[in-house]
Design an enzyme around this catalytic site. Structure first.
Site, PDB file in Angstrom:
ATOM      1  N   ASP A  78       0.684  -1.122  -0.013  1.00  0.00           N
ATOM      2  CA  ASP A  78       0.067  -0.115  -0.068  1.00  0.00           C
ATOM      3  C   ASP A  78       0.847   1.231  -0.119  1.00  0.00           C
ATOM      4  OD1 ASP A  78       0.736  -0.796   2.592  1.00  0.00           O
ATOM      5  OD2 ASP A  78      -0.518   0.709   3.467  1.00  0.00           O
ATOM      6  N   GLU A 145       0.218  -1.485   5.510  1.00  0.00           N
ATOM      7  CA  GLU A 145       1.292  -1.025   6.551  1.00  0.00           C
ATOM      8  C   GLU A 145       0.925   0.315   7.094  1.00  0.00           C
ATOM      9  OE1 GLU A 145       4.977   0.811   7.677  1.00  0.00           O
ATOM     10  OE2 GLU A 145       3.550   1.388   6.145  1.00  0.00           O
TER      11      GLU A 145
END
Length: 486
Positions: A78, A145
């Site tokens: 991400d 994350e």
């Protein structure tokens, strides 16, 4: 983005261009994950999506290196979705518009996603190569994350066989990271009461913008302006004298990004408009002088808006302003053990006004558990005084430095051999996933490296092209030097 694909090293930049083309903000990584899975299967690589959505890809050793220790290269799927206010961009559907500017790659009006897209691209480029020398290899790509470390929390024991983990999420070439801060999210909920406004009052919005923002860990020691805190300070200084009736307060968009913009809606007597404009000018000049080096471009913009039907009750408004003004923010303490590294910090990241409350999201980071506990205690005491509620969630551990790390020594010595100078061995004030990986894999030897990335978590994010090449050369040389298994 064809200009990106011509940069050195080409395989890495070709992958990064593809990553930019597929939307992948936190919690919306599915399209990128599906693309990688399809590619890996076409390459004949073993790939598994675990129960939370992490990808684990395995590749056999280069011929003659089958006896080396297994290494896992780790990155996260991400990216942080931040954009300038005047940029029209949907992070869930639109590609990142990356471009080359001298020795830097930047994005047009949004975050670039070099955090951690460059690390992910390097791992995928190695998987796709038939000529790079390495032992048995695993690649771990985690989800979410940036917004909660869901992937790292969900990684189960037994999924990885590696003895060594190389995290690719660092942001300064020439530095090797062997430890990181832990953190915890705090959500403060302050109850609101409402009342009818003075009917003769005029309605306005005041927006504070022009700040640099940035990563709430890596950049916190730079003492940049926090839009939420600055606007709260304005209210503390002037709300009573101007007879401001506050309607709403909103600011920031992510708890792990220093807020660049904030705004309030309010009403006040028309006869106080001239004094309001004078206060705005004075406060803007004051802050620009105070932040002349760290953040010189703060701007306050006043606009008239349609009349409001309700305003905050006087006690609620006063409590909110006092709470926001007194709430600690920024560096709480510098480390005694690691010179120049922040030990404990707090970011007042997001403020939103709801029907019956004002919600305040904070992120507390610390290299030591006691530092984190001290700040959560401070916030709890403040909310007790204010009659607010606070919940702490998503706590994740720090990564305790291991000065005897064998892989750290390999990376350090390899860097010295290539560049004829010693790298700096560091602890980073950010939430690398390594601390969480130590839970299911306590014996794994870990290190973190990466290229130079400036202003992550903000639309000013940029990655230095030269250092991407240096990082790539270092990574390949380290993989070639991994020792044989015991």
């Amino acid at each position: 983005m064809s200009e990106l694909t011509q940069l050195f090293p080409q395989p890495l930049w070709q992958w990064f261009a593809q990553i930019c083309a597929i939307p992948h903000p936190s919690k919306h990584e599915q399209a990128l994950s599906a693309y990688i899975q399809h590619w890996a299967k076409d390459k004949g690589l073993s790939i598994v999506e675990d129960s939370v959505g992490n990808l684990i890809i395995k590749k056999p050793a280069f011929a003659g290196m089958e006896d080396r220790k297994i290494v896992v290269l780790q990155a996260h799927l991400d990216m942080v979705p931040q954009k300038n206010a005047d940029k029209v961009h949907n992070f869930e559907t639109d590609p990142i518009e990356a471009y080359v500017d001298g020795d830097w790659v930047k994005a047009r009006g949004t975050t670039l996603g070099s955090d951690n897209g460059i690390g992910m691209a390097s791992a995928l480029a190695i998987l796709g190569s038939d000529t790079i020398k390495h032992g048995p290899l695993e690649v771990l790509l985690t989800i979410d994350e940036e917004a909660g470390m869901t992937g790292a929390f969900g990684l189960e024991a037994g999924m990885l066989e590696a003895e060594i983990l190389i995290n690719t999420d660092s942001e300064q070439e020439g530095e090797i990271y062997m430890g990181c801060a832990g953190g915890v999210d705090g959500q403060i909920s302050l109850p609101m009461s409402w009342q009818s406004p003075e009917q003769s009052n005029s309605s306005f919005s005041l927006t504070l913008s022009g700040l640099k923002g940035g990563h709430s860990g890596v950049n916190i020691h730079l003492c940049r302006g926090n839009a939420n805190k600055l606007l709260a300070r304005f209210l503390f200084d002037y709300a009573d004298d101007l007879a401001i009736e506050l309607v709403s307060f909103s600011g920031g968009s992510l708890r792990n990004a220093i807020p660049r913009e904030a705004s309030i809606s309010f009403m006040l007597p028309p006869e106080n408009l001239s004094a309001l404009n004078q206060a705005i000018a004075a406060f803007q000049a004051l802050v620009r002088e105070e932040l002349a080096i760290a953040d010189p471009d703060m701007l306050l913009t006043l606009a008239e808006v349609p009349a409001h039907t309700k305003v905050m009750g006087e006690d609620s408004q006063n409590t909110l302003i006092d709470l926001l003004h007194v709430c600690p923010n920024g560096v709480i303490r510098m480390s005694d053990e690691v010179e120049g590294v922040t030990e404990t910090s707090l970011n007042v990241g997001v403020i939103s006004t709801q029907d019956d409350s004002v919600e305040i999201l904070c992120l507390i980071r610390s290299l030591i558990d006691s530092g984190r506990s001290e700040v959560t205690g401070m916030i709890t005491a403040l909310t007790n005084l204010a009659g607010a509620d606070v919940e702490f969630s998503g706590a994740y551990p720090g990564w305790k430095p291991d000065t005897s790390s064998a892989v750290m020594a390999i990376v350090r010595d390899t860097y010295n051999d290539i560049y004829h100078k010693d790298p700096t061995v560091m602890v980073i004030h950010a939430g690398l996933e390594c601390g969480l990986f130590k839970e299911p894999y306590p014996a794994m030897d870990m290190v973190s490296i990466g290229p130079t990335i400036r202003y992550p978590h903000s639309p000013d994010e940029m990655v230095n092209i030269t250092t991407v090449g240096q990082y790539w050369q270092l990574l390949l040389a380290v993989l070639e030097r991994i020792p044989v298994r015991d």
